[in-house]
Write a protein that holds these residues in place. Structure first.
Motif, mmCIF file in Angstrom:
data_model
loop_
_atom_site.group_PDB
_atom_site.id
_atom_site.type_symbol
_atom_site.label_atom_id
_atom_site.label_comp_id
_atom_site.label_asym_id
_atom_site.label_seq_id
_atom_site.Cartn_x
_atom_site.Cartn_y
_atom_site.Cartn_z
ATOM 1 N N ASN A 196 16.518 -22.235 -0.942
ATOM 2 C CA ASN A 196 15.470 -21.242 -1.191
ATOM 3 C C ASN A 196 15.419 -20.217 -0.060
ATOM 4 O O ASN A 196 15.297 -19.013 -0.311
ATOM 5 C CB ASN A 196 14.098 -21.916 -1.331
ATOM 6 C CG ASN A 196 13.961 -22.690 -2.626
ATOM 7 O OD1 ASN A 196 14.752 -22.525 -3.549
ATOM 8 N ND2 ASN A 196 12.967 -23.557 -2.684
ATOM 9 N N LEU A 197 15.521 -20.690 1.185
ATOM 10 C CA LEU A 197 15.508 -19.775 2.323
ATOM 11 C C LEU A 197 16.709 -18.841 2.285
ATOM 12 O O LEU A 197 16.600 -17.654 2.606
ATOM 13 C CB LEU A 197 15.468 -20.553 3.634
ATOM 14 C CG LEU A 197 14.150 -21.244 3.953
ATOM 15 C CD1 LEU A 197 14.282 -22.112 5.194
ATOM 16 C CD2 LEU A 197 13.035 -20.229 4.136
ATOM 17 N N LYS A 198 17.843 -19.374 1.895
ATOM 18 C CA LYS A 198 19.044 -18.544 1.778
ATOM 19 C C LYS A 198 18.825 -17.450 0.727
ATOM 20 O O LYS A 198 19.154 -16.292 0.944
ATOM 21 C CB LYS A 198 20.244 -19.411 1.411
ATOM 22 C CG LYS A 198 21.538 -18.650 1.325
ATOM 23 C CD LYS A 198 22.690 -19.585 0.989
ATOM 24 C CE LYS A 198 23.981 -18.832 0.822
ATOM 25 N NZ LYS A 198 25.089 -19.704 0.434
ATOM 26 N N ASP A 199 18.240 -17.836 -0.408
ATOM 27 C CA ASP A 199 17.954 -16.860 -1.465
ATOM 28 C C ASP A 199 16.974 -15.799 -0.973
ATOM 29 O O ASP A 199 17.158 -14.604 -1.223
ATOM 30 C CB ASP A 199 17.388 -17.548 -2.707
ATOM 31 C CG ASP A 199 18.422 -18.405 -3.433
ATOM 32 O OD1 ASP A 199 19.633 -18.221 -3.182
ATOM 33 O OD2 ASP A 199 18.010 -19.258 -4.244
ATOM 34 N N TYR A 200 15.926 -16.241 -0.277
ATOM 35 C CA TYR A 200 14.939 -15.284 0.249
ATOM 36 C C TYR A 200 15.590 -14.333 1.245
ATOM 37 O O TYR A 200 15.304 -13.133 1.252
ATOM 38 C CB TYR A 200 13.772 -16.007 0.916
ATOM 39 C CG TYR A 200 12.919 -16.821 -0.024
ATOM 40 C CD1 TYR A 200 12.694 -16.422 -1.336
ATOM 41 C CD2 TYR A 200 12.328 -18.000 0.390
ATOM 42 C CE1 TYR A 200 11.914 -17.178 -2.196
ATOM 43 C CE2 TYR A 200 11.535 -18.759 -0.464
ATOM 44 C CZ TYR A 200 11.330 -18.340 -1.753
ATOM 45 O OH TYR A 200 10.552 -19.075 -2.598
ATOM 46 N N GLN B 279 18.720 -13.407 1.305
ATOM 47 C CA GLN B 279 19.566 -12.474 0.561
ATOM 48 C C GLN B 279 18.719 -11.390 -0.112
ATOM 49 O O GLN B 279 19.092 -10.218 -0.134
ATOM 50 C CB GLN B 279 20.404 -13.217 -0.470
ATOM 51 C CG GLN B 279 21.521 -14.029 0.139
ATOM 52 C CD GLN B 279 22.261 -14.891 -0.881
ATOM 53 O OE1 GLN B 279 21.773 -15.134 -1.977
ATOM 54 N NE2 GLN B 279 23.443 -15.364 -0.511
ATOM 55 N N GLN B 280 17.572 -11.786 -0.664
ATOM 56 C CA GLN B 280 16.668 -10.811 -1.277
ATOM 57 C C GLN B 280 16.156 -9.827 -0.233
ATOM 58 O O GLN B 280 16.070 -8.618 -0.486
ATOM 59 C CB GLN B 280 15.498 -11.513 -1.960
ATOM 60 C CG GLN B 280 15.887 -12.277 -3.202
ATOM 61 C CD GLN B 280 14.730 -13.106 -3.760
ATOM 62 O OE1 GLN B 280 13.605 -13.025 -3.296
ATOM 63 N NE2 GLN B 280 15.018 -13.916 -4.763
ATOM 64 N N LYS C 47 18.481 -2.991 2.491
ATOM 65 C CA LYS C 47 19.552 -2.038 2.160
ATOM 66 C C LYS C 47 19.028 -0.959 1.219
ATOM 67 O O LYS C 47 19.304 0.230 1.407
ATOM 68 C CB LYS C 47 20.738 -2.760 1.521
ATOM 69 C CG LYS C 47 21.585 -3.525 2.496
ATOM 70 C CD LYS C 47 22.754 -4.192 1.796
ATOM 71 C CE LYS C 47 23.605 -4.986 2.752
ATOM 72 N NZ LYS C 47 24.737 -5.642 2.071
ATOM 73 N N ASP C 48 18.277 -1.368 0.187
ATOM 74 C CA ASP C 48 17.717 -0.401 -0.756
ATOM 75 C C ASP C 48 16.775 0.567 -0.052
ATOM 76 O O ASP C 48 16.816 1.775 -0.279
ATOM 77 C CB ASP C 48 16.974 -1.106 -1.893
ATOM 78 C CG ASP C 48 17.905 -1.863 -2.827
ATOM 79 O OD1 ASP C 48 19.132 -1.618 -2.769
ATOM 80 O OD2 ASP C 48 17.411 -2.694 -3.605
#
Length: 129
Positions: A64-68, A70-71, A77-78
């Protein structure tokens, strides 16, 4: 004893979350420490089930932390891209505004010269009469 084990596992889980090591290295160290801890604790099925549950939760939390993360990287970046576009537009707008000021100033100077020449001609014509 159960409180000690719970505290130990919670501390281990928190340590994993804040550890400055790579995932592979952390997992290797965790496995070594788990093997070492098991040597001190009596074997029983309830404990093994508890260890598996904690291990699963730690793994899921890690994912979950990895996903967060990456988000968050994607959003940064956006946002950076959007800010870059806004900066370019602002630069273009400032450049255009500067050019408008130059053009207006030139026009004002030209009108003032023409007006001065007209006034000079009128003054010369009135002096001759």
């Amino acid at each position: 004893m159960k409180g000690f084990i719970t505290g130990l596992l919670v501390g281990l889980g928190i340590g994993l979350l804040v550890a400055p090591m790579r995932g592979e290295e952390t997992r290797r160290q965790l496995a070594e420490r788990f093997a070492e801890m098991r040597g001190y604790l009596p074997e029983n099925e309830q404990f093994n089930d508890y260890v598996q549950q904690v291990t699963g939760r730690v793994s899921q939390t890690s994912n979950n932390l990895k996903d967060y993360a990456q988000q968050a990287v994607s959003k940064v970046k956006d946002t950076g891209s959007t800010l870059g576009e806004l900066g370019q537009k602002a630069g273009t707008d400032v450049k255009q505004a500067g050019q408008d000021v130059v053009d207006t100033t030139k026009q004002t100077v030209k009108s003032a010269r023409q007006s001065a020449q007209t006034d000079k001609i009128d003054a010369a014509g009135n002096n001759n009469n």
